[in-house]
Motif scaffolding. Structure first.
Motif, PDB file in Angstrom:
ATOM      1  N   ILE A   1       0.844  -1.208   0.000  1.00  4.72           N
ATOM      2  CA  ILE A   1       0.000   0.000   0.000  1.00  4.72           C
ATOM      3  C   ILE A   1       0.868   1.243   0.000  1.00  4.72           C
ATOM      4  N   GLU A   2       1.940   1.223   0.826  1.00  7.76           N
ATOM      5  CA  GLU A   2       2.839   2.377   0.914  1.00  7.76           C
ATOM      6  C   GLU A   2       3.476   2.688  -0.439  1.00  7.76           C
ATOM      7  N   SER A   3       3.726   1.659  -1.246  1.00  8.33           N
ATOM      8  CA  SER A   3       4.433   1.853  -2.516  1.00  8.33           C
ATOM      9  C   SER A   3       3.563   2.524  -3.575  1.00  8.33           C
ATOM     10  N   ILE A   4       2.276   2.615  -3.341  1.00  6.70           N
ATOM     11  CA  ILE A   4       1.361   3.259  -4.297  1.00  6.70           C
ATOM     12  C   ILE A   4       1.415   4.771  -4.072  1.00  6.70           C
ATOM     13  N   THR A   5       1.927   5.495  -5.051  1.00  2.00           N
ATOM     14  CA  THR A   5       2.140   6.936  -4.864  1.00  2.00           C
ATOM     15  C   THR A   5       1.193   7.803  -5.687  1.00  2.00           C
ATOM     16  N   ASN A   6       0.487   7.188  -6.649  1.00  2.00           N
ATOM     17  CA  ASN A   6      -0.433   7.957  -7.478  1.00  2.00           C
ATOM     18  C   ASN A   6      -1.456   6.997  -8.097  1.00  2.00           C
ATOM     19  N   PHE A   7      -2.386   7.518  -8.881  1.00  2.00           N
ATOM     20  CA  PHE A   7      -3.434   6.679  -9.454  1.00  2.00           C
ATOM     21  C   PHE A   7      -2.914   5.724 -10.525  1.00  2.00           C
ATOM     22  N   ASP A   8      -1.807   6.092 -11.180  1.00  2.00           N
ATOM     23  CA  ASP A   8      -1.211   5.152 -12.130  1.00  2.00           C
ATOM     24  C   ASP A   8      -0.748   3.895 -11.397  1.00  2.00           C
ATOM     25  N   ASP A   9      -0.079   4.117 -10.257  1.00  2.00           N
ATOM     26  CA  ASP A   9       0.360   2.981  -9.434  1.00  2.00           C
ATOM     27  C   ASP A   9      -0.854   2.168  -8.966  1.00  2.00           C
ATOM     28  N   LEU A  10      -1.876   2.880  -8.521  1.00  2.00           N
ATOM     29  CA  LEU A  10      -3.064   2.204  -7.989  1.00  2.00           C
ATOM     30  C   LEU A  10      -3.728   1.343  -9.058  1.00  2.00           C
ATOM     31  N   ASN A  11      -3.926   1.917 -10.241  1.00  3.89           N
ATOM     32  CA  ASN A  11      -4.588   1.169 -11.308  1.00  3.89           C
ATOM     33  C   ASN A  11      -3.793  -0.066 -11.736  1.00  3.89           C
TER      34      ASN A  11
ATOM     35  N   PRO B   1      -8.161  -3.660   1.593  1.00  5.74           N
ATOM     36  CA  PRO B   1      -9.270  -2.709   1.744  1.00  5.74           C
ATOM     37  C   PRO B   1      -9.213  -1.629   0.667  1.00  5.74           C
ATOM     38  N   LEU B   2     -10.332  -1.413  -0.010  1.00  4.86           N
ATOM     39  CA  LEU B   2     -10.427  -0.429  -1.082  1.00  4.86           C
ATOM     40  C   LEU B   2     -11.698   0.388  -0.908  1.00  4.86           C
ATOM     41  N   PRO B   3     -11.742   1.589  -1.460  1.00  4.80           N
ATOM     42  CA  PRO B   3     -12.934   2.429  -1.296  1.00  4.80           C
ATOM     43  C   PRO B   3     -14.069   2.071  -2.261  1.00  4.80           C
ATOM     44  N   PHE B   4     -14.047   0.880  -2.785  1.00  4.91           N
ATOM     45  CA  PHE B   4     -15.102   0.355  -3.653  1.00  4.91           C
ATOM     46  C   PHE B   4     -14.913  -1.147  -3.671  1.00  4.91           C
ATOM     47  N   GLY B   5     -15.780  -1.855  -4.375  1.00  5.00           N
ATOM     48  CA  GLY B   5     -15.584  -3.293  -4.462  1.00  5.00           C
ATOM     49  C   GLY B   5     -16.554  -3.957  -5.411  1.00  5.00           C
ATOM     50  N   PHE B   6     -16.227  -5.162  -5.814  1.00  5.48           N
ATOM     51  CA  PHE B   6     -17.114  -5.996  -6.624  1.00  5.48           C
ATOM     52  C   PHE B   6     -17.466  -7.250  -5.826  1.00  5.48           C
TER      53      PHE B   6
ATOM     54  N   PHE C   1     -23.629   6.648  -4.002  1.00  9.22           N
ATOM     55  CA  PHE C   1     -22.202   6.593  -3.704  1.00  9.22           C
ATOM     56  C   PHE C   1     -21.376   6.719  -4.978  1.00  9.22           C
ATOM     57  N   TYR C   2     -21.775   5.989  -6.019  1.00  9.38           N
ATOM     58  CA  TYR C   2     -20.987   6.022  -7.257  1.00  9.38           C
ATOM     59  C   TYR C   2     -21.246   7.278  -8.082  1.00  9.38           C
ATOM     60  N   GLU C   3     -22.392   7.888  -7.895  1.00 11.66           N
ATOM     61  CA  GLU C   3     -22.630   9.185  -8.539  1.00 11.66           C
ATOM     62  C   GLU C   3     -21.682  10.243  -7.988  1.00 11.66           C
ATOM     63  N   ARG C   4     -21.279  10.079  -6.760  1.00 17.45           N
ATOM     64  CA  ARG C   4     -20.404  11.057  -6.090  1.00 17.45           C
ATOM     65  C   ARG C   4     -18.966  10.557  -5.963  1.00 17.45           C
ATOM     66  N   PHE C   5     -18.681   9.432  -6.614  1.00 12.98           N
ATOM     67  CA  PHE C   5     -17.381   8.779  -6.438  1.00 12.98           C
ATOM     68  C   PHE C   5     -16.222   9.691  -6.817  1.00 12.98           C
ATOM     69  N   ASP C   6     -16.365  10.441  -7.910  1.00 13.81           N
ATOM     70  CA  ASP C   6     -15.269  11.316  -8.353  1.00 13.81           C
ATOM     71  C   ASP C   6     -14.937  12.379  -7.317  1.00 13.81           C
ATOM     72  N   GLY C   7     -15.941  12.795  -6.571  1.00 15.87           N
ATOM     73  CA  GLY C   7     -15.687  13.787  -5.525  1.00 15.87           C
ATOM     74  C   GLY C   7     -15.088  13.188  -4.263  1.00 15.87           C
TER      75      GLY C   7
ATOM     76  N   ASN D   1     -10.092  11.112  -5.538  1.00 14.52           N
ATOM     77  CA  ASN D   1      -9.439  11.964  -6.531  1.00 14.52           C
ATOM     78  C   ASN D   1      -8.049  12.351  -6.041  1.00 14.52           C
ATOM     79  N   SER D   2      -7.388  13.174  -6.798  1.00 12.36           N
ATOM     80  CA  SER D   2      -6.008  13.544  -6.445  1.00 12.36           C
ATOM     81  C   SER D   2      -5.933  14.268  -5.112  1.00 12.36           C
ATOM     82  N   ASP D   3      -6.960  15.056  -4.798  1.00 13.97           N
ATOM     83  CA  ASP D   3      -6.953  15.798  -3.535  1.00 13.97           C
ATOM     84  C   ASP D   3      -7.110  14.878  -2.327  1.00 13.97           C
ATOM     85  N   THR D   4      -7.810  13.760  -2.514  1.00 11.34           N
ATOM     86  CA  THR D   4      -8.070  12.846  -1.380  1.00 11.34           C
ATOM     87  C   THR D   4      -7.158  11.627  -1.401  1.00 11.34           C
ATOM     88  N   PHE D   5      -6.223  11.563  -2.357  1.00  8.90           N
ATOM     89  CA  PHE D   5      -5.442  10.340  -2.557  1.00  8.90           C
ATOM     90  C   PHE D   5      -4.690   9.930  -1.294  1.00  8.90           C
TER      91      PHE D   5
END
Length: 657
Positions: A117-127, A139-144, A275-281, A284-288
């Motif tokens: 988890i610590e090694s993930i520094t941005n959304f490219d890493d996360l994806n 643990p992730l902020p979404f799930g299937f 929840f998913y309608e507001r997911f982008d808010g 995001n980069s500000d909350t990463f």
């Protein structure tokens, strides 16, 4: 799935634990049935230090746990060979009990997961890491998740999940809720201590937790409360996956699904669209950074029970504060629970085959048929359902499937769990993490495949029962088929007041405000006429009103949260009452006394308040007292008159089924 609640070995009927006549305060029968039957017991009953309650279901569970742990001690001493998966269950149990090894390992088994988890520094890493994070259960902020499509329950579909919160329910975060001020500091301190145990400095730990709490607070207003989640009609929101994937500008849902499933499915069912309608808010980069720290806190918290004793004790502080438990679960019992939770059907199979017999099964199946006959007669003679709706209801009843005792075979998943023992370098945490990954993969592989309608969702060693609306099936594990719920040594009326009412409760779930949305195959399908449904809704509103606002544990009962269970209790008790009267030895005094007995519970104030906020069942004491007031036979049995505490005016009595 609807349970009778949210373990005694004499399933065939040993000593009946009916209250002795001298333990019943008959002077209270007309004013407070629950207190009359259970008051004297309650005065002397003690809640074990590692429990939040005692009595009823909990006592039966404790008895089963003690018996099984004793059996396991004997089995381990004998050192006999057992086939898988029981042999693997024994290995895991021994690994979990080895606290010397767990203490020596400390945080080492967990550190690679935190470092990932610590090694993930941005959304490219996360994806890039997401497929592996999902498969490993990070643990992730979404799930299937995958389960039967609610409108075609023969096939498994993909659902979108929402993350859990640090506190038990969204309502805890609302302004002026004192529970937040009481509980969040406890959570904060615990989470910081866990991170320190994982070798973060005290300052680092505090900063991570405060950051994680910001993300948690951001999520909270956008997820459903327990009351909202209790309404199944709002769950089915299918979307084209391509449309769903546009919920985020930062998380690549499409690539994730392509990687997990070979190709993203055409459709996903979103149970919480807001929840998913507001997911982008939210993500995001500000909350990463806050999101990443939220993942760290959840990771160390979820791992704490698989690590050292210090981790285990620290990790249970918040749940103990929530429930009022004075102590953590003892080491040996916690090891048993861990192994049982992994190999639930395996230990359930052992328990049922040793302690559950064919005579009890046949007798219970007779009771089920009796209850179904009562229900069918009531539906046939119902005076407010139209002919078309009535016929569909009877069809659903005719198609209702029954499972009693234990499944025909242990779930194949448990055969996939192979324990790496200590002498081969295995740790408890690594084994449990691997099993979690196997379970996730097993679930994901079910997408698009036929639903296994024979699968049990509960161990046979569990004191509970359930109705599964997606399958139109009722299930009664062996463990609940014992006194006071059921015994061959009890009278038929006692048994109908116990397991009979439980059976009829589960049947009633097929026709409660949620179950009534599903047809005879378990598909979400409106089989009601508008007029019939409007009338049913008015009756359901009466049940909401009957419970709503009743003072309890410093709060008030939420009638909407508990309505489906209350409808099931009402229909179940009424149906069981009629079935009891059809037996030659019926005695309604025994029937009502045992109904009150099975709901016996003494609990901490904290636990009562927790249940009041999140449990879809009414408090046990009120389940015993309120529902009987709706039955005319209760008044004649105990000669209850106007002015008595248990009296309710005939026009206020709620009778749905």
């Amino acid at each position: 799935m609807k349970n009778i609640i949210s373990k005694a070995t004499d399933a065939q009927g040993g000593q009946s634990s009916q209250p002795a006549e001298d333990s019943i305060d008959k002077s209270l029968l007309k004013d407070d049935l629950y207190k009359a039957v259970n008051g004297r017991w309650e005065k002397t009953a003690e809640i074990p230090a590692d429990h939040s309650s005692t009595g009823g279901f909990m006592d039966l569970n404790d008895n089963i746990d003690k018996q099984l742990m004793k059996d396991l001690d004997d089995i381990i001493k004998e050192n006999k060979h057992y086939d898988a998966p029981f042999s693997e269950f024994l290995k895991l149990y021994e690994l979990a009990r080895n606290f010397k090894k767990r203490d020596a390992d400390g945080a080492d088994p967990l550190k690679p997961y935190l470092e990932k988890i610590e090694s993930i520094t941005n959304f490219d890493d996360l994806n890039q890491a997401l497929p592996e994070l999902v498969k490993e259960g990070h643990p992730l902020p979404f799930g299937f998740w995958v389960e039967p499509d609610m409108k075609n329950t023969k096939v498994n579909a993909l659902f979108a999940a929402v993350p859990g919160l640090f506190l038990p329910d969204r309502t805890y975060y609302e302004k002026n809720n004192p529970a937040y001020k009481q509980l969040m500091p406890v959570f904060t301190k615990m989470a910081s201590q866990l991170l320190v145990l994982a070798d973060y400095s005290s300052n680092e730990a505090d900063e991570i937790v405060e950051s994680a709490k910001r993300f948690d607070a951001k999520i909270a207003p956008n997820v459903k409360s327990a009351e909202e989640s209790a309404d199944y009609s709002k769950m089915y929101n299918p979307q084209k996956f391509a449309y769903f994937s546009e919920s985020s500008s930062h998380v690549d849902f499409m690539n994730l699904a392509d990687t997990l499933f070979g190709k993203a499915p055409e459709q996903i069912i979103v149970t919480e669209p807001k929840f998913y309608e507001r997911f982008d808010g939210l993500v995001n980069s500000d909350t990463f950074t806050d999101m990443k720290n939220w993942m760290l806190v959840n990771m160390v918290r979820s791992a704490s029970g698989y690590l050292s004793e210090e981790f285990r004790q620290t990790g249970s502080v918040f749940s103990r504060a929530l429930s009022g438990k004075k102590e953590a679960t003892p080491q040996k019992k916690s090891a048993f629970y861990l192994a049982e939770g992994t190999f639930g059907q395996t230990i359930g199979d052992y328990y049922a085959k040793k302690y559950f017999g064919p005579k009890a099964k046949a007798d219970v199946e007779h009771m089920v048929r009796s209850m179904i006959a009562v229900y069918k007669n009531r539906l046939s003679n119902n005076d407010w359902l139209s002919k078309a709706t009535r016929e569909k209801a009877i069809l659903k009843l005719n198609k209702l499937e029954l499972q009693v005792g234990y499944p025909d075979h242990i779930d194949e998943l448990e055969y996939k769990f192979k324990v790496t023992p200590e002498d081969e370098g295995g740790t408890l945490f690594e084994n449990m993490s691997r099993f979690g990954a196997i379970s996730i993969q097993d679930t994901l592989e079910k997408l698009g495949k036929p639903v296994d309608r024979t699968k049990w969702e509960m161990s046979a060693a569990t004191v509970n029962a359930y109705y599964e609306p997606f399958k139109n099936i009722i299930v009664f594990p062996a463990a609940i088929l014992q006194a006071p719920f059921y015994s061959l040594k009890q009278t038929s009326s006692q048994n109908y007041g116990g397991i009979g009412a439980v059976i009829a409760h589960e049947i009633s779930h097929a026709f409660d405000n949620n179950g009534s949305l599903f047809d005879e195959l378990g598909n979400l399908n409106n089989w009601w006429t508008k007029e019939d449904h409007d009338h049913f809704s008015k009756l359901a509103d009466k049940m909401i009103k009957e419970f709503d606002g009743i003072p309890y544990a410093g709060g008030k009962v939420n009638g909407k949260l508990t309505v489906s269970e209350n409808i099931a209790d009402g229909g179940g008790l009424s149906c069981a009452n009629e079935a009891a009267k059809n037996e030659k030895d019926y005695n309604l005094y025994d029937f009502f006394i045992n109904w009150a007995k099975v709901w016996r519970m003494k609990a901490t104030e904290q636990y009562k308040q927790l249940l009041l906020n999140i449990d879809v069942h009414a408090p046990a004491e009120l389940r015993a007292n309120v529902q009987v007031k709706n039955l005319d036979d209760f008044y004649s049995t105990f000669d209850v008159k106007p002015g008595d505490g248990m009296y309710m005016r005939p026009e206020d009595r709620v009778k749905i089924w």
